[in-house]
Design an enzyme around this catalytic site. Structure first.
Site, PDB file in Angstrom:
ATOM      1  N   CYS A  52      11.422  -1.831  -8.766  1.00 41.41           N
ATOM      2  CA  CYS A  52      12.188  -2.555  -7.670  1.00 41.41           C
ATOM      3  C   CYS A  52      10.869  -3.252  -6.780  1.00 41.41           C
ATOM      4  O   CYS A  52      10.289  -2.638  -6.044  1.00 41.41           O
ATOM      5  CB  CYS A  52      13.169  -1.658  -6.093  1.00 41.41           C
ATOM      6  SG  CYS A  52      14.558  -0.846  -7.411  1.00 41.41           S
TER       7      CYS A  52
ATOM      8  N   ARG B 117       6.935  -6.408 -11.092  1.00 46.22           N
ATOM      9  CA  ARG B 117       6.749  -4.903 -11.136  1.00 46.22           C
ATOM     10  C   ARG B 117       8.101  -4.543 -12.404  1.00 46.22           C
ATOM     11  O   ARG B 117       8.499  -3.002 -12.811  1.00 46.22           O
ATOM     12  CB  ARG B 117       7.159  -4.658 -10.012  1.00 46.22           C
ATOM     13  CG  ARG B 117       6.355  -4.799  -8.415  1.00 46.22           C
ATOM     14  CD  ARG B 117       7.264  -4.650  -7.722  1.00 46.22           C
ATOM     15  NE  ARG B 117       7.472  -3.244  -7.302  1.00 46.22           N
ATOM     16  CZ  ARG B 117       7.073  -2.823  -6.669  1.00 46.22           C
ATOM     17  NH1 ARG B 117       5.486  -3.218  -6.149  1.00 46.22           N
ATOM     18  NH2 ARG B 117       6.980  -1.636  -5.399  1.00 46.22           N
TER      19      ARG B 117
ATOM     20  N   TRP C  14      15.737  -2.629 -10.254  1.00 42.88           N
ATOM     21  CA  TRP C  14      15.787  -1.820 -12.055  1.00 42.88           C
ATOM     22  C   TRP C  14      16.143  -0.826 -11.746  1.00 42.88           C
ATOM     23  O   TRP C  14      17.041   0.295 -11.437  1.00 42.88           O
ATOM     24  CB  TRP C  14      14.118  -1.484 -12.344  1.00 42.88           C
ATOM     25  CG  TRP C  14      14.114  -0.914 -13.703  1.00 42.88           C
ATOM     26  CD1 TRP C  14      14.650   0.590 -14.243  1.00 42.88           C
ATOM     27  CD2 TRP C  14      13.450  -1.676 -14.474  1.00 42.88           C
ATOM     28  NE1 TRP C  14      14.037   0.628 -15.207  1.00 42.88           N
ATOM     29  CE2 TRP C  14      13.481  -1.003 -15.296  1.00 42.88           C
ATOM     30  CE3 TRP C  14      12.881  -2.465 -14.303  1.00 42.88           C
ATOM     31  CZ2 TRP C  14      13.620  -1.557 -16.788  1.00 42.88           C
ATOM     32  CZ3 TRP C  14      12.606  -3.843 -15.517  1.00 42.88           C
ATOM     33  CH2 TRP C  14      12.633  -3.008 -16.511  1.00 42.88           C
TER      34      TRP C  14
ATOM     35  N   ASN D 193      14.963   0.706  -2.243  1.00 41.88           N
ATOM     36  CA  ASN D 193      14.022   1.360  -3.640  1.00 41.88           C
ATOM     37  C   ASN D 193      14.370   2.694  -2.987  1.00 41.88           C
ATOM     38  O   ASN D 193      14.882   3.837  -2.412  1.00 41.88           O
ATOM     39  CB  ASN D 193      12.982   1.008  -3.319  1.00 41.88           C
ATOM     40  CG  ASN D 193      12.489  -0.132  -3.372  1.00 41.88           C
ATOM     41  OD1 ASN D 193      13.119  -0.803  -3.939  1.00 41.88           O
ATOM     42  ND2 ASN D 193      10.999  -0.820  -3.717  1.00 41.88           N
ATOM     43  N   GLY D 194      14.344   3.770  -5.025  1.00 42.42           N
ATOM     44  CA  GLY D 194      14.473   5.605  -4.308  1.00 42.42           C
ATOM     45  C   GLY D 194      15.896   5.798  -5.273  1.00 42.42           C
ATOM     46  O   GLY D 194      16.205   4.861  -5.649  1.00 42.42           O
TER      47      GLY D 194
ATOM     48  N   GLU E 252      -3.807  17.243 -23.035  1.00 43.19           N
ATOM     49  CA  GLU E 252      -4.067  16.446 -22.465  1.00 43.19           C
ATOM     50  C   GLU E 252      -5.375  16.345 -21.197  1.00 43.19           C
ATOM     51  O   GLU E 252      -5.695  15.226 -20.849  1.00 43.19           O
ATOM     52  CB  GLU E 252      -2.785  15.984 -21.859  1.00 43.19           C
ATOM     53  CG  GLU E 252      -2.928  14.321 -20.892  1.00 43.19           C
ATOM     54  CD  GLU E 252      -2.788  12.898 -21.494  1.00 43.19           C
ATOM     55  OE1 GLU E 252      -3.586  13.464 -22.802  1.00 43.19           O
ATOM     56  OE2 GLU E 252      -3.406  12.228 -21.127  1.00 43.19           O
TER      57      GLU E 252
ATOM     58  N   LYS F  43      -8.207  13.973 -20.371  1.00 41.40           N
ATOM     59  CA  LYS F  43      -8.063  13.168 -19.550  1.00 41.40           C
ATOM     60  C   LYS F  43      -9.855  12.998 -19.016  1.00 41.40           C
ATOM     61  O   LYS F  43     -11.152  12.085 -19.078  1.00 41.40           O
ATOM     62  CB  LYS F  43      -7.256  13.075 -18.317  1.00 41.40           C
ATOM     63  CG  LYS F  43      -5.810  12.806 -18.581  1.00 41.40           C
ATOM     64  CD  LYS F  43      -5.973  11.546 -18.099  1.00 41.40           C
ATOM     65  CE  LYS F  43      -5.760  10.260 -19.471  1.00 41.40           C
ATOM     66  NZ  LYS F  43      -5.169   9.940 -20.370  1.00 41.40           N
TER      67      LYS F  43
ATOM     68  N   GLU G 272     -12.716  11.822 -21.364  1.00 40.68           N
ATOM     69  CA  GLU G 272     -12.572   9.880 -21.438  1.00 40.68           C
ATOM     70  C   GLU G 272     -13.155   9.400 -20.075  1.00 40.68           C
ATOM     71  O   GLU G 272     -13.912   8.520 -19.923  1.00 40.68           O
ATOM     72  CB  GLU G 272     -10.313   9.062 -21.777  1.00 40.68           C
ATOM     73  CG  GLU G 272     -10.436  10.066 -22.266  1.00 40.68           C
ATOM     74  CD  GLU G 272      -9.154   8.618 -22.372  1.00 40.68           C
ATOM     75  OE1 GLU G 272      -8.860   7.802 -22.509  1.00 40.68           O
ATOM     76  OE2 GLU G 272      -8.013   9.517 -21.834  1.00 40.68           O
TER      77      GLU G 272
ATOM     78  N   HIS H  28      -9.448  34.567 -29.638  1.00 40.38           N
ATOM     79  CA  HIS H  28      -9.663  33.741 -31.531  1.00 40.38           C
ATOM     80  C   HIS H  28     -10.794  33.116 -31.541  1.00 40.38           C
ATOM     81  O   HIS H  28     -11.364  32.399 -32.468  1.00 40.38           O
ATOM     82  CB  HIS H  28      -8.486  33.372 -32.121  1.00 40.38           C
ATOM     83  CG  HIS H  28      -7.696  34.016 -32.308  1.00 40.38           C
ATOM     84  ND1 HIS H  28      -7.252  35.637 -32.783  1.00 40.38           N
ATOM     85  CD2 HIS H  28      -6.431  34.498 -31.936  1.00 40.38           C
ATOM     86  CE1 HIS H  28      -6.169  36.383 -33.064  1.00 40.38           C
ATOM     87  NE2 HIS H  28      -4.771  35.037 -31.645  1.00 40.38           N
TER      88      HIS H  28
ATOM     89  N   LYS I 150      -7.951  -0.233 -24.694  1.00 40.03           N
ATOM     90  CA  LYS I 150      -6.831   0.301 -23.685  1.00 40.03           C
ATOM     91  C   LYS I 150      -6.350   0.398 -25.160  1.00 40.03           C
ATOM     92  O   LYS I 150      -4.860   1.291 -25.342  1.00 40.03           O
ATOM     93  CB  LYS I 150      -6.373  -0.292 -22.578  1.00 40.03           C
ATOM     94  CG  LYS I 150      -4.913  -0.123 -22.813  1.00 40.03           C
ATOM     95  CD  LYS I 150      -4.881   0.988 -21.794  1.00 40.03           C
ATOM     96  CE  LYS I 150      -3.735   1.147 -20.861  1.00 40.03           C
ATOM     97  NZ  LYS I 150      -3.645   2.132 -20.683  1.00 40.03           N
TER      98      LYS I 150
HETATM   99  C1  AGP Z   1      -5.234   7.324 -23.438  1.00 39.83           C
HETATM  100  O1  AGP Z   1      -5.796   7.791 -22.292  1.00 39.83           O
HETATM  101  C2  AGP Z   1      -6.024   7.051 -24.423  1.00 39.83           C
HETATM  102  N1  AGP Z   1      -6.603   5.733 -24.131  1.00 39.83           N
HETATM  103  C3  AGP Z   1      -5.476   7.306 -25.992  1.00 39.83           C
HETATM  104  O2  AGP Z   1      -5.776   8.702 -26.292  1.00 39.83           O
HETATM  105  C4  AGP Z   1      -4.824   6.497 -26.290  1.00 39.83           C
HETATM  106  O3  AGP Z   1      -3.501   7.204 -25.957  1.00 39.83           O
HETATM  107  C5  AGP Z   1      -3.653   6.187 -27.638  1.00 39.83           C
HETATM  108  O4  AGP Z   1      -5.270   5.598 -28.609  1.00 39.83           O
HETATM  109  C6  AGP Z   1      -2.948   6.128 -27.728  1.00 39.83           C
HETATM  110  O5  AGP Z   1      -2.626   4.169 -27.557  1.00 39.83           O
HETATM  111  P1  AGP Z   1      -0.775   3.946 -27.846  1.00 39.83           P
HETATM  112  O6  AGP Z   1      -0.715   4.628 -26.713  1.00 39.83           O
HETATM  113  O7  AGP Z   1      -0.778   2.654 -27.365  1.00 39.83           O
HETATM  114  O8  AGP Z   1      -0.098   3.768 -29.115  1.00 39.83           O
END
Ligand code: AGP
Length: 606
Positions: free
Chosen positions: A2, A27, A74, A100-101, A479, A483, A486, A502, A601
């Site tokens: 929103c 947005r 939204w 909003n919210g 995850e 992070k 990366e 193990h 990306k």
């Molecule tokens: C996410 O932090 C990474 N850059 C990468 O693992 C990403 O999640 C993966 O390439 C899949 O991308 P997608 O979600 O656009 O399919």
């Protein structure tokens, strides 16, 4: 998400409001509206769909006035249509609200107001705000009425109110941002400074729980205890990129902070909180097909694969359908067995990941129905699928996925509930009710930012990290490790905590920080046991917990205490500190956190 704009002064207000809303269009929204005070009082004009439809309506039925409010909505409560669009007027047509919210206790307040004779025309929680304020408004002291009403609200919100007698706008926020722009004998309001920069660079970012009274001569502010307070006037010298970053140093940090709104935008309009039901109109699968499903295959890569691993827990627990999760790059080459009644779900932020697309095609070739959970409309994954669940995270610029990941988890949760409904199982009332509290829980977790930045200062020189979790939080350990890898280029491994003994336990020593996700769920005691195993070998433990921090403080070296939500939603809260930890360690190491080396990306090649 929103968008809010407002103005008090001598300019022609409608044009200014529309231009401000245009700057907030990125947005995402599904209806828009403006309200002004004209000669006969408050006049609103609203339209479903994009801003151009409102502009077209205004060209046919023009409004004129000296002050007013504008909003792009939204949908959260109630479908996106003109009736539910903002501004929303109270039943006595004395005041108008844009919001909003989510007012988490709107049902309770709505019943109270109905019992007191108030009537409702929309499906929105915003109308509860309008009627409650009106019920406390003496026709003169709008600020006092808003101050009294806000004491009753639970949840995250930013709203603006205008009435007729005085040229004033009253606003308050808890969670979603509000910024006031100061001009010569005029005052501006917006949910994002980008909407103000054409008119002024002198702004005040209202703090959480601030209440402000805007008039042409300026702004008065009160804090959460209704005490008058002075806020700093900032001069914004942002360049266009900084405007896009919303003042944050990096897109990644901005996107981490956008998560409360992104989550709300993802479940908004798809959940009937009164009936505790989920509905998608774009699922593309008929009820009998949904009811007849016998297996789900979740196909993804990277961070999205981690979301799929959480999705397995959600779907198997809520819908009792067996789920397989596989890497896109592995699935098609293992000649997968796809039985009749299989739904293959491609989970992808970009919708263009070659490995995921190939896996989706392989599943379709073997007879699976195809669904895409995706953040980009009209991407390849959505085009090849029978149905689509769009995550409304908004554009994710940072290469490392943050808000896309958490909105994928919400989308998978909604899918799990929807499949449960199709199978005629008991209503998931508790789970659905918990969803309304999620944005505020994330907002509270984001308030840990300074504490986590300090942690990064202690650990940024480490060369290896181990991340451990169990059950539904095992994918969060994966995850968190991804992070960190990366963003900071530090080697980090995610493991299920039960597996540590193990093999990985051989790595434990005083130089290896071990991040442990220790949610107070049914495997908490097991995780505590693993923590003791680490400590017995001089390991250093950073614990993320929604449980008893006191108890953990006696074991872990550092404890990050996060809010507790429903255990099926807890992974969404738990990942936020790990995102922040990776970000601040990366910044300390001088890494390019928005565009880490070697990464793209969207990986559109196999
Ligand atoms: C996410 O932090 C990474 N850059 C990468 O693992 C990403 O999640 C993966 O390439 C899949 O991308 P997608 O979600 O656009 O399919």
């Amino acid at each position: 998400m929103c968008g809010i704009v407002g103005y008090v002064g001598s300019r022609e207000v409608v044009e200014l409001l529309v231009e401000g809303l245009r700057r907030l269009e990125y947005r995402g929204y599904d209806s828009a509206g403006v309200v002004v005070r004209g000669s006969e009082g408050l006049i609103a004009s609203k339209a479903e769909g994009k801003l151009d439809r409102l502009v077209d309506k205004l060209s046919r039925e023009p409004l004129a006035g000296s002050f007013g409010l504008g909003h792009t909505r939204w949908a959260t409560h109630g479908p996106p249509n003109e009736r539910n669009a903002h501004p929303v007027l109270d039943a006595r047509r004395r005041l108008a609200v844009i919001h909003n919210g989510i007012i988490e206790n709107f049902l309770e307040l709505k019943k109270e107001l109905i019992a007191a004779g108030w009537t409702f025309e929309t499906d929105t929680d915003t109308e509860v705000v309008a009627n409650l304020i009106s019920s406390l408004y003496d026709g003169d002291d709008l600020r006092g009425a808003v101050d009294a009403a806000r004491q009753r609200f639970e949840g995250m919100y930013a709203f603006a109110v205008m009435a007729t007698p005085r040229e004033e706008i009253v606003v308050t926020r808890r969670g979603p941002p509000l910024v006031v722009g100061l001009g010569d004998n005029e005052c501006f309001l917006a949910s994002d400074p980008a909407a103000l920069l054409t008119y002024t660079r002198e702004v005040i970012f209202l703090e959480n729980n601030d209440l402000a009274l805007l008039t042409a001569s300026g702004v008065e502010i009160w804090d959460g205890q209704s005490q008058p307070v002075e806020r700093v006037v900032e001069r914004l010298n942002w360049d266009p990129i900084q405007v896009e970053k919303g003042g944050y140093k990096h897109f990644m940090l901005k996107e981490i902070h956008e998560q409360p709104q992104a989550l709300q935008d993802t479940f908004g309009g798809r959940v009937d909180f009164e009936l505790a039901r989920v509905d998608f109109d774009e699922l593309g699968l008929v009820e009998k097909d949904l009811a007849g499903l016998r297996r789900v295959h979740l196909l993804a890569c990277g961070t999205s694969l981690h979301a799929a691993l959480v999705g397995k827990f959600l779907i198997e627990e809520l819908a009792r359908i067996p789920v397989e999760v596989d890497y896109g790059s592995e699935y098609r080459y293992r000649d997968p067995i796809v039985e009749p009644g299989t739904l293959a779900v491609g989970v992808s932020q970009s919708g263009e990941t070659a490995d995921t697309l190939s896996a989706m095609e392989a599943a379709r070739e073997r007879g699976a129905a195809l669904l895409a959970i995706c953040n980009v409309a009209n991407s390849q994954a959505t085009r090849i699928s029978d149905g689509v669940i769009l995550t409304h995270a908004g554009p994710e610029i940072g290469v490392a996925s943050t808000k896309a990941f958490t909105t994928q988890l919400v989308a998978l949760f909604l899918l799990a509930v929807r499949l449960r409904q199709a199978r005629g199982m008991e209503t998931a009332s508790e789970e659905i009710a918990a969803l309304a509290h999620l944005p505020q829980a994330i907002d509270k977790t984001l308030a840990l930012e300074a504490e986590i930045a300090q942690l990064a200062r202690r650990f940024f020189r480490a060369e290896d990290f181990l991340y451990l979790g169990r059950g539904i939080n095992y994918p969060i350990a994966l995850e968190g490790a991804l992070k960190l890898k990366e963003i900071s280029y530090i080697h980090a491994e995610g493991y299920t905590a039960g597996e540590m003994k193990h093999g990985p336990i051989a790595l434990i020593d005083e130089d290896l920080p071990v991040v442990m996700v220790a949610s107070g769920d049914r495997v908490y005691d097991k995780v505590m046991g693993n923590m003791q195993e680490v400590k017995a070998r001089d390991g250093v433990v950073i614990a993320v917990t929604d449980h008893d921090a006191e108890e953990l403080a006696g074991v872990a070296d550092e404890v990050i205490q996060v809010p507790r939500v429903h255990r099926l939603l807890q992974p969404i809260v738990n990942v936020v500190p790990l995102q922040l930890l990776a970000y601040f360690i990366g910044v300390r190491r001088g890494a390019d956190v928005d565009q880490p080396r070697n990464l793209a990306k969207s990986v559109t090649v196999e």
